[in-house]
Design a protein around this motif. Structure first.
Motif, PDB file in Angstrom:
ATOM      1  N   LYS A   1       0.916  -1.248   0.164  1.00  0.00           N
ATOM      2  CA  LYS A   1      -0.127   0.115   0.136  1.00  0.00           C
ATOM      3  C   LYS A   1       0.697   1.431   0.048  1.00  0.00           C
ATOM      4  O   LYS A   1       0.543   2.447  -0.342  1.00  0.00           O
ATOM      5  N   ALA A   2       2.033   1.228   0.351  1.00  0.00           N
ATOM      6  CA  ALA A   2       2.955   2.345   0.145  1.00  0.00           C
ATOM      7  C   ALA A   2       3.385   2.542  -1.206  1.00  0.00           C
ATOM      8  O   ALA A   2       3.369   1.778  -2.039  1.00  0.00           O
ATOM      9  N   GLY A   3       4.039   3.905  -1.272  1.00  0.00           N
ATOM     10  CA  GLY A   3       4.156   4.318  -2.524  1.00  0.00           C
ATOM     11  C   GLY A   3       4.238   5.903  -2.711  1.00  0.00           C
ATOM     12  O   GLY A   3       4.673   6.339  -1.935  1.00  0.00           O
ATOM     13  N   SER A   4       3.977   6.130  -4.341  1.00  0.00           N
ATOM     14  CA  SER A   4       3.930   7.684  -4.355  1.00  0.00           C
ATOM     15  C   SER A   4       2.983   8.077  -5.281  1.00  0.00           C
ATOM     16  O   SER A   4       2.634   7.362  -6.134  1.00  0.00           O
ATOM     17  N   ARG A   5       2.796   9.284  -5.349  1.00  0.00           N
ATOM     18  CA  ARG A   5       1.965   9.948  -6.338  1.00  0.00           C
ATOM     19  C   ARG A   5       2.865  10.557  -7.408  1.00  0.00           C
ATOM     20  O   ARG A   5       3.910  10.989  -6.858  1.00  0.00           O
ATOM     21  N   GLY A   6       2.602  10.797  -8.438  1.00  0.00           N
ATOM     22  CA  GLY A   6       3.548  11.459  -9.295  1.00  0.00           C
ATOM     23  C   GLY A   6       3.484  11.197 -10.995  1.00  0.00           C
ATOM     24  O   GLY A   6       2.570  10.805 -11.277  1.00  0.00           O
ATOM     25  N   ALA A   7       4.326  11.567 -11.663  1.00  0.00           N
ATOM     26  CA  ALA A   7       4.187  11.381 -12.983  1.00  0.00           C
ATOM     27  C   ALA A   7       5.636  11.266 -13.543  1.00  0.00           C
ATOM     28  O   ALA A   7       6.558  11.755 -13.044  1.00  0.00           O
ATOM     29  N   GLY A   8       5.689  10.376 -14.869  1.00  0.00           N
ATOM     30  CA  GLY A   8       6.930  10.178 -15.296  1.00  0.00           C
ATOM     31  C   GLY A   8       6.992   9.591 -16.627  1.00  0.00           C
ATOM     32  O   GLY A   8       6.090   9.808 -17.439  1.00  0.00           O
ATOM     33  N   LEU A   9       7.973   9.197 -17.292  1.00  0.00           N
ATOM     34  CA  LEU A   9       8.075   8.703 -18.553  1.00  0.00           C
ATOM     35  C   LEU A   9       8.741   7.307 -18.536  1.00  0.00           C
ATOM     36  O   LEU A   9       9.737   6.963 -17.819  1.00  0.00           O
ATOM     37  N   THR A  10       8.056   6.504 -18.910  1.00  0.00           N
ATOM     38  CA  THR A  10       8.645   5.100 -19.414  1.00  0.00           C
ATOM     39  C   THR A  10       9.444   5.130 -20.839  1.00  0.00           C
ATOM     40  O   THR A  10       9.029   5.800 -21.632  1.00  0.00           O
ATOM     41  N   LEU A  11      10.512   4.435 -20.751  1.00  0.00           N
ATOM     42  CA  LEU A  11      11.641   4.586 -21.900  1.00  0.00           C
ATOM     43  C   LEU A  11      11.877   3.341 -22.622  1.00  0.00           C
ATOM     44  O   LEU A  11      11.618   2.199 -22.037  1.00  0.00           O
ATOM     45  N   THR A  12      12.025   3.545 -24.198  1.00  0.00           N
ATOM     46  CA  THR A  12      12.551   2.308 -24.654  1.00  0.00           C
ATOM     47  C   THR A  12      13.638   1.814 -24.461  1.00  0.00           C
ATOM     48  O   THR A  12      13.977   0.500 -24.759  1.00  0.00           O
ATOM     49  N   ASP A  13      14.703   2.784 -23.725  1.00  0.00           N
ATOM     50  CA  ASP A  13      15.798   2.021 -23.038  1.00  0.00           C
ATOM     51  C   ASP A  13      15.268   1.500 -21.797  1.00  0.00           C
ATOM     52  O   ASP A  13      14.621   2.285 -20.891  1.00  0.00           O
ATOM     53  N   GLY A  14      15.577   0.343 -21.546  1.00  0.00           N
ATOM     54  CA  GLY A  14      15.313  -0.607 -20.419  1.00  0.00           C
ATOM     55  C   GLY A  14      16.027  -1.516 -19.956  1.00  0.00           C
ATOM     56  O   GLY A  14      17.400  -1.599 -20.426  1.00  0.00           O
ATOM     57  N   VAL A  15      15.556  -2.767 -19.276  1.00  0.00           N
ATOM     58  CA  VAL A  15      16.069  -3.842 -18.799  1.00  0.00           C
ATOM     59  C   VAL A  15      15.605  -5.259 -19.305  1.00  0.00           C
ATOM     60  O   VAL A  15      14.562  -5.308 -19.343  1.00  0.00           O
ATOM     61  N   GLU A  16      16.612  -5.889 -19.772  1.00  0.00           N
ATOM     62  CA  GLU A  16      16.172  -7.215 -20.230  1.00  0.00           C
ATOM     63  C   GLU A  16      16.518  -8.112 -19.307  1.00  0.00           C
ATOM     64  O   GLU A  16      17.747  -8.408 -19.118  1.00  0.00           O
ATOM     65  N   VAL A  17      15.558  -9.040 -19.110  1.00  0.00           N
ATOM     66  CA  VAL A  17      15.966  -9.734 -17.713  1.00  0.00           C
ATOM     67  C   VAL A  17      15.620 -11.494 -18.112  1.00  0.00           C
ATOM     68  O   VAL A  17      14.435 -11.680 -18.742  1.00  0.00           O
ATOM     69  N   THR A  18      16.710 -12.257 -18.210  1.00  0.00           N
ATOM     70  CA  THR A  18      16.577 -13.550 -18.615  1.00  0.00           C
ATOM     71  C   THR A  18      16.422 -14.558 -17.071  1.00  0.00           C
ATOM     72  O   THR A  18      17.504 -14.317 -16.246  1.00  0.00           O
ATOM     73  N   VAL A  19      15.470 -15.368 -16.775  1.00  0.00           N
ATOM     74  CA  VAL A  19      15.350 -16.037 -15.782  1.00  0.00           C
ATOM     75  C   VAL A  19      15.638 -17.430 -16.048  1.00  0.00           C
ATOM     76  O   VAL A  19      14.942 -18.062 -17.070  1.00  0.00           O
ATOM     77  N   GLN A  20      16.463 -18.267 -15.399  1.00  0.00           N
ATOM     78  CA  GLN A  20      16.692 -19.832 -15.637  1.00  0.00           C
ATOM     79  C   GLN A  20      16.683 -20.406 -14.119  1.00  0.00           C
ATOM     80  O   GLN A  20      16.746 -19.884 -13.309  1.00  0.00           O
ATOM     81  N   GLN A  21      15.766 -21.517 -14.421  1.00  0.00           N
ATOM     82  CA  GLN A  21      15.874 -22.543 -13.182  1.00  0.00           C
ATOM     83  C   GLN A  21      17.019 -22.723 -12.939  1.00  0.00           C
ATOM     84  O   GLN A  21      18.165 -23.183 -13.665  1.00  0.00           O
ATOM     85  N   GLY A  22      17.574 -22.689 -11.572  1.00  0.00           N
ATOM     86  CA  GLY A  22      18.893 -23.112 -11.338  1.00  0.00           C
ATOM     87  C   GLY A  22      19.211 -23.256  -9.869  1.00  0.00           C
ATOM     88  O   GLY A  22      18.264 -23.348  -8.980  1.00  0.00           O
TER      89      GLY A  22
END
Lengths: 276, 276
Positions: free
Chosen positions: B28-49
């Protein structure tokens, strides 16, 4: 002033739903249910002009939901839309036209409305026109939307199945959304609520297509042509169900191809409606 | 069983915000506000291990929010992430790692959680780790998100500015989100509420960047280096402000290039986080 703007809105196949009309406020009316947004969709170009006027794939057409959106935005626009989707067959084309028009007209006429306000206008217009109860909010979200509560963005509550898939479809004819929704929807809505419970418990594509097929049977919406195609896909070890509301069968992966059909092929769309 | 899954999560620059902690429930915690999501981002690969383990651009790293997500999913995964974004500079990389890990681990380990459940887990993890208050819910939505109410998907209320833009940015150093948020946030939150009122009234990119710049000044977060770059962009007739929280300046269009800088260039991202 920007003289032209374009928006893309994904198509939307509803797998199952329950109807929640609200005679006093169309922005609170809607449906619960789940569906697929599609990379096959509608591209809407809006120009300032002496409209309102609308062409779809080059032909002049009348779509009440679009007229209502342009009226709400006081935008006498010239709207030109292109789509590869069949009309009246359960792909939410009317909702896509309404939403794409709202997004692009807001830009061209600098109406300075927020995304939720534009979605609310398009949703209310689609509901009042009798052409859709849940397509617009699903198309604004993208992905594989679960509609937990009916209505526009101020009232509804959306979730999603975290998955992507190749989607195949064949359309054999139109069904009137308005005719089905103006009849007795008790049976349909009871079946829709059961289907939603199942998908909420297990939000996967497998659970979605099973729940959709059971809904189509229990709601007594299956036509003989749809039944035959769905059974062919099952016999070829695929998964398929019927699009609500159209004489359309959708399948995941290569379900329809494997069963010997020549389907249209697309995929779930990762994003909601967008300005281009 | 699926042995590997990949997710892409857009970067997120917050222009302004107010902080809304909740010691008893991080979802329930967080923030109010505004922003930009970007085409520069993070690619995440998950493997069982035999993890949990995490590498970022090939280097072993510890990110508490990711550990918390993997723990919540009972997923001893091997996570490998790649990003072009600078760390600790206001791009929501920790939130992106948490959300991408949640989406991909849910798939690999077949946890059958919904999108909202996964976003809730990642949001709570980022909040508890002290690394973000609003990035995750913005990154799940995409576009130009307005966060009207704090918290995860069960509690918050999001809207968006219906626009796309080219975005340029330069980063000159790190600022600790945790240090700022653990201090007195009264001044900051008052300024954040004023900025939000302004953008809700006029949800456009021009209004957003103006409100952001005023927020940065009123919240006394501007560093000398940021101030100088922002003023250079303004002098070149561009629009720029500071990313919260990092020593980073973002500008629309060619604002930074026109002012003689050599910025990274991307655009607003039309979609939220997605499985690939």
């Amino acid at each position: 002033m920007t003289e032209e703007a374009r928006a893309f809105v994904p198509g939307h196949i509803t797998g199952f739903f329950s109807a929640h009309p609200d005679d006093s406020d169309p922005t609170k009316a809607g449906s619960r249910g789940a569906g697929l947004t599609l990379t096959d969709g509608v591209e809407v170009t809006v120009q300032q002009g002496n409209g309102p006027s609308l062409t779809l794939n080059g032909d002049a057409v009348e779509v009440e939901a679009v007229d209502r959106v342009l009226d709400a935005l006081s935008a006498p626009a010239v709207v030109a839309a292109e789509t590869e989707l069949p009309l009246g067959s359960g792909f939410g084309v009317s909702g896509a036209l309404a939403l794409g028009t709202a997004l692009a007209a807001n830009r061209v006429y600098r109406r300075q409305l927020s995304e939720n306000e534009l979605v609310t206008i398009a949703h209310g217009a689609d509901v009042q026109a009798g052409s859709g109860l849940g397509d617009v909010v699903a198309q604004a979200r993208g992905g594989v939307p679960i509609r937990l509560e009916p209505g526009g963005p101020q009232d509804n509550h959306l979730d999603g199945i975290p998955a992507r898939a190749r989607v195949e479809y064949v359309s054999m004819g139109e069904l009137s959304t308005e005719d089905v929704l103006s009849g007795d929807t008790t049976l349909l809505s009871e079946a829709g609520k059961r289907a939603l419970s199942r998908v909420v418990e297990e939000p996967t594509l497998a659970s979605f297509v099973h729940a959709s097929r059971r809904f189509a049977r229990e709601a007594e919406l299956l036509t003989p042509a749809v039944t035959e195609v769905v059974q062919d896909v099952l016999a070829a070890d695929g998964q398929a169900s019927m699009a609500m509301l159209g004489e359309t069968v959708f399948a995941f992966g290569t379900g329809l191809s494997d069963a010997g059909y020549e389907p249209s092929v697309c995929a779930t769309h990762p994003a909601g409606a967008m300005l281009k």
